[in-house]
Design an enzyme around this catalytic site. Structure first.
Site, PDB file in Angstrom:
ATOM      1  N   ARG A   1     -17.514  67.766   2.452  1.00  9.97           N
ATOM      2  CA  ARG A   1     -18.007  66.428   2.977  1.00  9.97           C
ATOM      3  C   ARG A   1     -18.823  66.750   4.112  1.00  9.97           C
ATOM      4  O   ARG A   1     -18.740  67.658   4.920  1.00  9.97           O
ATOM      5  CB  ARG A   1     -16.967  65.529   2.890  1.00  9.97           C
ATOM      6  CG  ARG A   1     -16.430  65.767   4.326  1.00  9.97           C
ATOM      7  CD  ARG A   1     -15.245  64.755   4.221  1.00  9.97           C
ATOM      8  NE  ARG A   1     -13.969  65.544   4.333  1.00  9.97           N
ATOM      9  CZ  ARG A   1     -12.685  64.800   4.294  1.00  9.97           C
ATOM     10  NH1 ARG A   1     -12.752  63.465   4.122  1.00  9.97           N
ATOM     11  NH2 ARG A   1     -11.690  65.320   3.959  1.00  9.97           N
TER      12      ARG A   1
ATOM     13  N   ASN B   1      -8.408  55.972   0.326  1.00  8.24           N
ATOM     14  CA  ASN B   1      -8.526  57.168   0.962  1.00  8.24           C
ATOM     15  C   ASN B   1      -9.790  57.093   1.996  1.00  8.24           C
ATOM     16  O   ASN B   1     -10.837  56.614   1.548  1.00  8.24           O
ATOM     17  CB  ASN B   1      -8.842  58.437  -0.293  1.00  8.24           C
ATOM     18  CG  ASN B   1      -9.199  59.608   0.363  1.00  8.24           C
ATOM     19  OD1 ASN B   1      -8.271  60.416   0.488  1.00  8.24           O
ATOM     20  ND2 ASN B   1     -10.438  59.963   0.023  1.00  8.24           N
ATOM     21  N   GLU B   2      -9.488  57.758   3.091  1.00 12.32           N
ATOM     22  CA  GLU B   2     -10.522  58.020   4.124  1.00 12.32           C
ATOM     23  C   GLU B   2     -11.435  56.846   4.381  1.00 12.32           C
ATOM     24  O   GLU B   2     -12.820  56.941   4.096  1.00 12.32           O
ATOM     25  CB  GLU B   2     -11.404  59.304   3.685  1.00 12.32           C
ATOM     26  CG  GLU B   2     -10.427  60.500   3.751  1.00 12.32           C
ATOM     27  CD  GLU B   2     -10.971  61.897   3.585  1.00 12.32           C
ATOM     28  OE1 GLU B   2     -12.260  61.884   3.324  1.00 12.32           O
ATOM     29  OE2 GLU B   2     -10.340  62.782   3.945  1.00 12.32           O
ATOM     30  N   PRO B   3     -11.509  55.695   4.511  1.00 13.33           N
ATOM     31  CA  PRO B   3     -11.863  54.386   4.396  1.00 13.33           C
ATOM     32  C   PRO B   3     -13.151  54.480   5.640  1.00 13.33           C
ATOM     33  O   PRO B   3     -14.226  53.892   5.186  1.00 13.33           O
ATOM     34  CB  PRO B   3     -10.849  53.224   4.846  1.00 13.33           C
ATOM     35  CG  PRO B   3      -9.857  54.116   5.512  1.00 13.33           C
ATOM     36  CD  PRO B   3      -9.798  55.255   4.914  1.00 13.33           C
TER      37      PRO B   3
END
Length: 700
Positions: free
Chosen positions: A6, A212-214
Site C-alpha cells: 500500500r 480496517n485502517e480508517p
C-alpha cells in the site's frame, strides 16, 4: 492491509521533510560476540501470557498452531455479508467480486449464501481452537454486486453499492433482504449468534473489529469514502457500531480503531479538523481513547475493549526499509533483527523518520499502554497486523520470534501476523518455535517470568512456566549476531532445582525446527550452552522430578519377555486400575514406557493382545532426555476402548516393540524395565496421563 504494497501518505510538513533527511546508521552489530549471561527468576515478574498473541491473518503452512485468527484487511471494508461480494478498492482496479469466497475456501455453490465467508472462517477457527476476530463494516457502503470494476462515476451512493446501517431497528431475519439497498451490522451479528452462540459460549465469535485502517479509506477505497476521514466522524461511527454489536452480543469484545501505522496514531493521517480537536492530547490515540471512555460513561457499558493498531516498522538499513522488500541487503537484515527493540527498549533508536523526528513516541508498547492508563484504564492492547519482513530469511525468523517474546513479556492481548511475501518459511518457524516446536503442538508456557540478558544488542531471552508448580521452565533464546556464536551462561533462581533440558531450534542453515544437543550439565541451577550465529532456540527444562497429582489411577506392569533383556524385542505388559468411585474414559488417558534404543534406528510397535481390543490402541514413539532413557513408547486409546468402571481395570495390554533393523536391545539400563517382575505389580516407572496431566508414575 492488502495483498500488494500500500501507499503511505504523510501530508504534514514535518513528515514530508522527514522523508528526505539523512539519518545516522545504527551502531554495528558485527563486533565479536562476547560471553552472554541470561538470568531467569521463576518467582519474579509473573503474569499470564495472553494466548491470543500467536495469531495471524493468513494460515500459511497450517502447522503453526495459530492461537487467534483475524478476518480483516482492506477487502473487508467493502464486504457485504448478505451475498459475500466485496471491493478490492485501489488495491486492484476497484473490483467488486467474489474474491473473498475463493480466498476463504467457500465453494462456488455457497458463495451467495448469507455470511458464507464469515462462517467458513469461523468454522476453521473452531476446528483449530483459535480465537476469532471478525471485521465489521463502518465506512458507509459495501459492494452490492460481483460485476467487476467500479468506475469513478459509480462512487457511492450508486446502484453498485448497498448502504451500511449499524442498527436495523426492526425484527432481524436470518435470510436478509437482498434488494432493499441496506446492509445491517447488528443483523449480521444476530445471524452469527444464532448459528454459533454468543461470545460467552465455547463456539461463539469472541471479537469484532470496527472496520480496517480508517485513516486510509479515502486512499484505499475512494469509491466508498472519497473524502478524508475526520476524527469526530471516526469516533461517532465507532460508538454507534459498538453499541449495535453489544446490544446483540454484550459478551463480544470490540477491537478498534485498527489504525494502519504511526501517521494514523499521530493525527489520523492529518485528518481535517484535527488541530482544533487536539488540545492537550499528545496524539490522536489519546483523543480516541478519551472519547470512547466518555461514551462508556454515558452509555453505562464499555464500547471499546481492545485498542487495536497495526505495526509495519519504518526502520531501515542500507537505504532500504525492512518490510515490503524481501530480505534486503546485509544492513537491512541487521536493522531487521534490531527493530523489535523499538517495541520496548528506551535505550534503542531505530534508523527511521519516526526515530529521528518522533523518538518521544518510542518505545511503542509503553507509549500505547501509558495512553490507555491515562485515558481509558482497563482497555487491552492489540497489534492485529504486523510484519518484520524477510519472511524467507533467518533475519525475519529471528525478528518475528523476538517480537512474539516481547508481546508476551509486555502484556499485549492479541497480535496477528500479516503476510507480505510469498515464501514465509522462517516466519512460520518463529511461530512454531512458540506453538509447535516438537511437531506435537507443544508450546511455550502460559505464565511469563523474569528473564534478562547481559547483551540486548546480540541476544534476547524470554521465559515462562506451564503452571504454578514451576516444574517445567521454557526459555526462548536468540543469537542476533551475524558472525559469532554466543557462549551463554544461564543462571536460574526460584523454588525448583532443574536437572535436565531439551532444546529445539532453527538457524541460518535452514528453517526446519530440529532437536539440538540436550542440556546435561546443570549444576546448582546454572549451565552453559553455545548458541550458533543467527539462531533461535526453545529450551525446555525439567525440575528434579515431576510428581503425579493425587489420583485413583494405578498402572501395573510385568515383563512379558521373561527377563530376556538382550534380544531384539521389548515386551512390556500393562494393566490400568481405577480405584476411584467414578468411571474413567480411556480416550482421556495416555501411557508411557521409557527405554533406550541403543541405536538410531526407527521403532515399530504392535499390540499382541488386549482385553479392550488392540485396534482401539494407538502406538507412537517420542524422544526423551532423562535417566536411563532416550525414547518412550506412548499408548493412546480411541473412543472405542470405552471406559474403566469405578473399582475396575482395563485388563491386560500386551505391547511388543522392535527396531526397524531388528537389532538387539540392552534393556538392563532401561528406566521402565524390570525383568524380575513376572507378575503384575504397581510400577511407578511407567507413567500415566489424564488429559495431558501426569496422574501416575514418576517421569525420568
Amino acid at each position: 492491509m492488502k495483498t500488494r504494497q500500500r501507499k503511505r501518505l504523510f501530508v504534514s510538513a514535518a513528515l514530508a521533510v522527514s522523508l528526505t533527511m539523512t539519518v545516522p546508521m545504527p551502531a554495528s552489530v558485527n563486533a565479536a560476540a562476547s560471553d552472554v549471561t541470561f538470568t531467569i527468576n521463576t518467582q519474579s515478574e509473573r503474569a499470564a501470557i495472553s494466548p491470543n498473541i500467536y495469531g495471524t491473518n493468513q494460515d500459511l503452512s497450517g502447522t503453526e498452531n495459530w492461537s487467534s485468527r483475524r478476518l480483516g484487511g482492506n477487502r473487508l471494508t467493502g464486504y457485504n455479508w448478505e451475498n459475500n461480494a466485496s471491493s478490492a478498492g485501489r488495491d486492484w482496479l476497484h473490483y467488486s467480486d467474489d474474491f473473498l469466497c475463493g480466498n476463504g475456501g467457500v465453494p462456488d455453490t455457497d458463495c451467495d449464501k448469507p455470511g458464507a465467508v464469515v462462517t467458513a472462517f469461523h468454522d476453521k477457527s473452531l476446528e483449530n481452537g483459535a480465537y476469532s476476530i471478525v471485521t465489521l463494516q463502518m465506512a458507509g457502503y459495501v459492494s452490492r454486486d460481483k460485476n467487476g470494476p467500479v468506475d469513478e462515476s459509480e462512487t457511492a451512493p450508486s446502484p453498485r453499492w448497498d448502504k451500511v446501517e449499524f442498527a436495523k431497528n426492526a425484527p432481524f431475519s436470518l435470510q436478509p433482504h437482498l434488494n432493499d439497498g441496506q446492509v445491517y451490522m447488528d443483523e449480521e451479528v444476530n445471524f452469527l449468534v444464532n448459528r454459533y452462540g454468543n461470545a460467552s459460549t465455547s463456539t461463539g465469535i469472541k471479537a469484532y473489529s470496527l472496520d480496517n485502517e480508517p485513516a486510509l479509506w479515502s486512499e484505499t477505497h475512494p469509491r466508498i469514502h472519497p473524502e478524508q476521514l475526520q476524527a469526530a466522524e471516526l469516533v461517532a461511527k465507532s460508538i454507534d457500531l459498538s453499541k449495535a454489536v453489544k446490544n446483540v452480543d454484550p459478551h463480544a469484545e470490540i477491537f478498534g480503531p485498527a489504525l494502519y501505522g504511526f501517521g494514523a496514531y499521530l493525527s489520523l493521517q492529518d485528518a481535517p479538523g484535527w488541530p482544533s480537536l487536539q488540545g492537550n492530547y499528545s496524539w490522536f490515540i489519546d483523543y480516541y481513547l478519551d472519547q470512547m471512555k466518555n461514551a462508556h460513561t454515558q452509555n453505562g457499558k464499555r464500547l471499546l475493549d481492545v485498542l487495536d493498531v497495526h505495526w509495519y516498522p519504518e526502520a531501515q538499513g542500507g537505504g532500504q526499509r525492512i518490510v515490503f522488500g524481501g530480505a534486503g541487503n546485509i544492513d537491512t537484515q541487521k536493522a531487521r533483527v534490531q527493530a523489535p527493540r523499538s517495541l520496548w527498549d528506551p535505550a534503542y533508536q531505530e534508523d527511521s523518520w519516526i526515530g529521528t523526528w518522533f523518538s518521544s513516541y518510542l518505545p511503542l508498547i509503553p507509549k500505547l499502554q501509558s495512553s490507555i492508563q491515562t485515558y481509558y484504564p482497563g482497555t487491552k492492547l492489540a497489534i492485529t497486523e504486523s510484519s518484520y519482513g524477510g519472511d524467507n530469511h533467518i533475519s525475519g525468523g529471528i525478528a518475528t520470534a523476538d517480537a512474539l517474546g516481547i508481546f508476551g513479556k509486555y502484556g499485549v492481548y492479541a497480535a496477528n501476523y500479516w503476510q507480505t511475501e510469498d515464501n514465509t518459511d522462517y516466519t512460520s518457524a518463529a511461530y512454531k518455535l512458540y506453538r509447535n516446536y516438537d511437531g506435537n503442538k507443544s508450546g511455550f508456557g502460559s505464565i511469563k517470568v523474569d528473564a534478562a540478558t547481559s547483551d540486548t544488542e546480540n541476544s534476547s531471552v524470554y521465559a515462562s512456566v506451564t503452571d504454578e508448580e514451576n516444574s517445567e521452565l521454557h526459555l526462548i533464546v536468540l543469537n542476533k549476531n551475524f558472525d559469532d556464536p554466543i557462549n551463554a551462561t544461564f543462571q536460574l533462581s526460584g523454588d525448583k532445582t532443574y536437572t535436565s533440558g531439551r532444546v529445539w531450534g532453527f538457524d541460518q542453515t535452514g528453517s526446519d525446527i530440529t532437536e539440538q544437543a540436550a542440556i546435561t550439565n546443570i549444576n546448582n541451577n546454572q549451565f552453559t550452552y553455545t548458541l550458533p550465529p543467527l539462531s533461535a532456540y526453545h529450551i525446555v527444562l525439567k525440575a528434579d522430578s515431576t510428581e503425579p497429582v493425587n489420583s485413583d489411577l494405578v498402572v501395573q506392569y510385568k515383563d512379558g519377555d521373561r527377563n530376556n533383556a538382550t534380544d531384539n524385542q521389548i515386551k512390556p505388559h500393562f494393566n490400568i486400575q481405577n480405584k476411584g468411585t467414578s468411571p474413567v474414559d480411556l480416550s482421556s488417558l495416555t501411557l508411557r514406557y521409557y527405554f533406550t534404543k541403543d541405536s538410531s534406528a526407527a521403532m515399530n510397535g504392535w499390540i499382541d493382545w488386549a482385553k479392550l481390543g488392540g485396534s482401539n490402541i494407538q502406538i507412537s514413539f517420542g524422544n526423551h532426555n532423562g535417566a536411563d532413557s532416550d525414547t518412550y513408547a506412548e499408548l493412546g486409546f480411541s473412543s472405542g476402548a470405552g471406559s474403566i468402571a469405578e473399582g475396575g481395570q482395563s485388563g491386560e495390554i500386551q505391547l511388543r516393540m522392535s527396531k526397524a533393523d531388528w537389532s538387539n536391545f540392552n534393556e538392563a539400563n532401561d528406566y521402565s524395565f524390570d525383568g524380575a517382575k513376572t507378575a503384575y505389580i504397581d510400577w511407578d516407572r511407567v507413567t500415566l496421563y489424564q488429559d495431558g496431566q501426569l496422574v501416575w508414575g514418576i517421569e525420568p
